[in-house]
Design a protein around this motif. Structure first.
Motif, PDB file in Angstrom:
ATOM      1  N   VAL A  12       0.692  -1.464  -0.106  1.00  0.00           N
ATOM      2  CA  VAL A  12      -0.269   0.152  -0.078  1.00  0.00           C
ATOM      3  C   VAL A  12       1.023   1.219   0.309  1.00  0.00           C
ATOM      4  N   MET A  13       2.189   1.305   1.257  1.00  0.00           N
ATOM      5  CA  MET A  13       2.694   2.465   0.780  1.00  0.00           C
ATOM      6  C   MET A  13       3.685   2.469  -0.081  1.00  0.00           C
ATOM      7  N   ARG A  14       4.018   1.628  -1.831  1.00  0.00           N
ATOM      8  CA  ARG A  14       4.588   2.186  -2.774  1.00  0.00           C
ATOM      9  C   ARG A  14       3.785   2.191  -3.544  1.00  0.00           C
ATOM     10  N   THR A  15       2.745   1.765  -3.001  1.00  0.00           N
ATOM     11  CA  THR A  15       1.208   2.070  -4.025  1.00  0.00           C
ATOM     12  C   THR A  15       1.177   3.992  -3.918  1.00  0.00           C
ATOM     13  N   ARG A  16       0.752   3.771  -2.979  1.00  0.00           N
ATOM     14  CA  ARG A  16       1.243   5.373  -2.681  1.00  0.00           C
ATOM     15  C   ARG A  16       1.618   5.977  -3.164  1.00  0.00           C
ATOM     16  N   ILE A  17       2.859   5.651  -2.793  1.00  0.00           N
ATOM     17  CA  ILE A  17       4.157   6.687  -3.421  1.00  0.00           C
ATOM     18  C   ILE A  17       4.155   6.794  -5.030  1.00  0.00           C
ATOM     19  N   GLN A  18       4.146   5.716  -5.125  1.00  0.00           N
ATOM     20  CA  GLN A  18       3.664   5.655  -7.640  1.00  0.00           C
ATOM     21  C   GLN A  18       3.059   6.879  -7.127  1.00  0.00           C
ATOM     22  N   TRP A  20       1.784   9.359  -5.491  1.00  0.00           N
ATOM     23  CA  TRP A  20       2.698  10.947  -5.885  1.00  0.00           C
ATOM     24  C   TRP A  20       3.693  11.074  -6.543  1.00  0.00           C
ATOM     25  N   LEU A  21       4.460  10.679  -6.377  1.00  0.00           N
ATOM     26  CA  LEU A  21       5.370  11.041  -7.671  1.00  0.00           C
ATOM     27  C   LEU A  21       5.034  10.771  -9.174  1.00  0.00           C
ATOM     28  N   ARG A  22       3.992  10.117  -9.022  1.00  0.00           N
ATOM     29  CA  ARG A  22       3.062   9.541 -10.509  1.00  0.00           C
ATOM     30  C   ARG A  22       4.189   9.124 -11.514  1.00  0.00           C
ATOM     31  N   ILE A  23       4.759   7.912 -11.248  1.00  0.00           N
ATOM     32  CA  ILE A  23       4.939   7.027 -11.638  1.00  0.00           C
ATOM     33  C   ILE A  23       4.577   6.019 -11.781  1.00  0.00           C
ATOM     34  N   ASP A  24       4.484   5.498 -13.299  1.00  0.00           N
ATOM     35  CA  ASP A  24       3.637   4.695 -14.136  1.00  0.00           C
ATOM     36  C   ASP A  24       4.305   3.165 -13.803  1.00  0.00           C
ATOM     37  N   PRO A  25       3.918   2.135 -12.849  1.00  0.00           N
ATOM     38  CA  PRO A  25       4.420   1.082 -12.907  1.00  0.00           C
ATOM     39  C   PRO A  25       4.812  -0.522 -13.726  1.00  0.00           C
ATOM     40  N   GLY A  26       4.166  -0.057 -14.716  1.00  0.00           N
ATOM     41  CA  GLY A  26       4.124  -0.869 -16.079  1.00  0.00           C
ATOM     42  C   GLY A  26       5.028  -0.005 -16.832  1.00  0.00           C
ATOM     43  N   LYS A  27       5.808   0.852 -16.748  1.00  0.00           N
ATOM     44  CA  LYS A  27       7.482   1.354 -16.971  1.00  0.00           C
ATOM     45  C   LYS A  27       8.512   0.848 -16.777  1.00  0.00           C
ATOM     46  N   MET A  28       7.609   0.562 -15.528  1.00  0.00           N
ATOM     47  CA  MET A  28       9.379  -0.344 -14.294  1.00  0.00           C
ATOM     48  C   MET A  28      10.292  -1.406 -14.897  1.00  0.00           C
ATOM     49  N   GLY A 222       9.157   0.940  -5.501  1.00  0.00           N
ATOM     50  CA  GLY A 222       8.535  -0.726  -5.497  1.00  0.00           C
ATOM     51  C   GLY A 222       8.949  -1.184  -7.000  1.00  0.00           C
ATOM     52  N   MET A 223      10.433  -0.790  -7.770  1.00  0.00           N
ATOM     53  CA  MET A 223      11.171  -1.676  -8.683  1.00  0.00           C
ATOM     54  C   MET A 223      11.799  -2.501  -8.218  1.00  0.00           C
ATOM     55  N   SER A 224      11.747  -3.837  -6.920  1.00  0.00           N
ATOM     56  CA  SER A 224      10.777  -5.308  -6.635  1.00  0.00           C
ATOM     57  C   SER A 224       9.890  -5.973  -6.734  1.00  0.00           C
ATOM     58  N   SER A 225       9.116  -5.321  -8.473  1.00  0.00           N
ATOM     59  CA  SER A 225       8.037  -5.950  -8.226  1.00  0.00           C
ATOM     60  C   SER A 225       7.569  -7.009  -8.405  1.00  0.00           C
ATOM     61  N   PRO A 226       7.016  -7.728  -8.647  1.00  0.00           N
ATOM     62  CA  PRO A 226       7.008  -9.050  -9.585  1.00  0.00           C
ATOM     63  C   PRO A 226       7.323  -9.152 -11.352  1.00  0.00           C
ATOM     64  N   ALA A 227       7.216  -7.920 -11.752  1.00  0.00           N
ATOM     65  CA  ALA A 227       7.189  -8.035 -13.453  1.00  0.00           C
ATOM     66  C   ALA A 227       8.268  -7.444 -13.448  1.00  0.00           C
ATOM     67  N   VAL A 228       9.426  -6.663 -12.352  1.00  0.00           N
ATOM     68  CA  VAL A 228      10.409  -5.899 -12.119  1.00  0.00           C
ATOM     69  C   VAL A 228      11.137  -7.556 -12.870  1.00  0.00           C
ATOM     70  N   ARG A 229      11.480  -8.487 -11.216  1.00  0.00           N
ATOM     71  CA  ARG A 229      11.909  -9.638 -11.294  1.00  0.00           C
ATOM     72  C   ARG A 229      11.311 -10.573 -12.285  1.00  0.00           C
ATOM     73  N   ALA A 230      10.712 -10.635 -13.750  1.00  0.00           N
ATOM     74  CA  ALA A 230      10.268 -11.443 -14.313  1.00  0.00           C
ATOM     75  C   ALA A 230      11.509 -10.866 -15.871  1.00  0.00           C
ATOM     76  N   GLN A 231      11.361  -9.854 -15.880  1.00  0.00           N
ATOM     77  CA  GLN A 231      12.040  -9.032 -16.601  1.00  0.00           C
ATOM     78  C   GLN A 231      13.803  -9.187 -16.715  1.00  0.00           C
TER      79      GLN A 231
END
Length: 473
Positions: A12-18, A20-28, A222-231
């Motif tokens: 939840v905290m990482r989602t809020r930070i993303q 607030w900072l307008r970071i698109d998780p899909g681009k990670m 949250g750069m250690s997300s499942p999508a990033v680890r899959a990449q």
């Protein structure tokens, strides 16, 4: 009916930070792919940029040109492997960390070696102000590097511009290549350990601070997300070294993106190691600044500004040496009182001396009297040798003091007349002989100031161990 599981607090905290900072998780995953590519050492364009930026940086340092140095900062690609190192620590990628660190080591070696070769080929090796400014880092430099790393990591996380290389403002602020060029200057000019050590500490300060800042930002967003680890697995699936590392003992320290205790400890140890000498340097700079301010306030009261010809102040750790040249006579009691006041304010041993010389009005009045006496039929009274000596020294002393370079303190000088003109013999203390071009410039300035083209210069060095410089950035 299935019970609802409470959401993970960290998620939840990482989602809020993303948000607030307008970071698109899909681009990670794309950010990771760019960092992985930037850490490679097989890119010809990367090494050409290293060579170009290192050469431009060392020429800018030698020429004392801030504009040229800024150009080298913009070309330098060193931010890419540094950001990749921070990302590797945040996501727990041992393979990427090794690639990025090897890239950094090779880049530093190439930059220092190339700049040392260029400096060795130059006909002169005089340290300029831009070089000396990078030999005494302090905690303020650490602060600049930390905030520069935060800004750069934020740009990378958003995936804007050119990814890890779209950081021109950060590159200028943190200045990675100029310290390496300064280290190359110290190596190429004869192995000056003082210059090399100071510049090396500045580069390590920037490096550790940026890596730590990048790790913090990448982990929090949250750069250690499942999508990033899959990449990450996709990028390393065909690499034998990556497969061997994933089965080794180090993988237990770096392989889990959530267990970051060891990685945080490593960064804290590195930051603490560089903070100790940086704090010592900041305390020293602060003490010198306070001491100079105290000296200036006392000197202004001792000698009027319109009577002060020259002022030289040398501040050491336990002593202060002040040399003043004044056109007014200062009582010895006032000099002693000023010396005691400075010692009381700075808690240092103070040596203060004031040398009196004739003002330009007194010289003009004396010349007028001499001309008047020469025009009368009566024979002028002969002057003693001591009077002539004082007049000559009063005429030459200010010009010599103003034109002589401060890095080679004057020990003594003598004026001699010969049929061809005037010979000025100077003895100075320095670790090595002054360059011929420097002596030529001094002679030119003396001739211009005294309007006497027949002056010749004979400079003799008195050997001494090189003094430690204490300048601020």
């Amino acid at each position: 009916m299935h019970s609802m599981q409470p959401p993970d607090t960290a998620f939840v905290m990482r989602t809020r930070i993303q948000t607030w900072l307008r970071i698109d998780p899909g681009k990670m995953p794309g950010v990771y792919a760019q960092a992985f590519e930037a850490a490679s050492i097989s890119s010809l364009s990367y090494w050409l940029e290293i060579v170009f930026s290192a050469a431009i940086a060392v020429f800018g340092l030698v020429l004392n040109s801030p504009a040229v140095i800024i150009g080298a900062m913009l070309i330098s690609p060193l931010m890419s492997p540094i950001m990749a190192t921070g990302l590797a620590l945040a996501v727990g990628d041992l393979y990427l960390a090794i690639k990025a660190v090897l890239n950094l080591i090779a880049s530093v070696a190439v930059a220092i070696g190339l700049t040392a070769l260029i400096v060795w080929l130059l006909p002169f090796h005089s340290a300029t102000g831009e070089i000396l400014a990078r030999t005494n880092p302090n905690l303020l430099d650490l602060g600049v590097a930390v905030f520069s790393g935060l800004a750069g990591s934020f740009v990378v996380c958003r995936g804007g511009g050119d990814g890890v290389t779209a950081l021109p403002g950060v590159a200028i602020a943190v200045a990675l290549m100029p310290p390496l060029g300064t280290m190359g200057f110290g190596l190429g000019s004869g192995g000056n350990l003082e210059i090399m050590g100071g510049a090396g500490l500045l580069f390590l300060t920037n490096l550790v601070a940026i890596v730590s800042s990048a790790f913090l930002v990448f982990y929090l967003v949250g750069m250690s997300s499942p999508a990033v680890r899959a990449q990450m697995k996709h990028a390393q699936k065909d690499d034998p070294l990556a497969q061997r590392l994933s089965q080794g003992p180090l993988w237990r320290v770096f392989g889990d993106g959530e267990k970051v205790g060891w990685r945080i400890l490593i960064l804290l140890v590195l930051l603490g190691s560089i903070a100790v000498p940086l704090r010592r340097a900041l305390v020293q700079v602060t003490g010198e600044t306070i001491a100079r301010s105290s000296v200036q306030s006392v000197v202004e009261k001792l000698v009027p500004s319109n009577a002060l010809v020259s002022q030289r102040v040398q501040i050491g750790r336990t002593s202060i040496v002040i040399r003043l040249i004044s056109t007014r006579s200062i009582p010895s009691g006032a000099i002693n009182a000023a010396q005691e006041l400075i010692a009381k304010k700075t808690s240092r041993h103070v040596e203060l001396s004031v040398q009196e010389v004739a003002s330009r009005f007194e010289v003009a009045e004396l010349a007028a009297r001499l001309n008047e006496a020469a025009s009368t039929p009566a024979a002028p009274a002969e002057k003693s040798l001591d009077e002539i000596r004082r007049e000559v020294l009063a005429h030459f002393t200010p010009a010599i003091k103003e034109t002589w370079p401060p890095e080679a303190p004057l020990e003594s000088f003598n004026i001699a007349f010969n049929p061809d003109g005037v010979l000025c013999s100077i003895r100075y203390r320095a670790a090595k002989d002054l360059e011929p071009i420097t002596l030529a410039m001094v002679l030119r300035d003396l001739r211009n100031k005294l309007k006497t083209p027949g002056i010749d210069l004979n400079a003799t060095r008195i050997p001494q161990a090189p003094a430690r410089r204490t300048t601020s950035r």
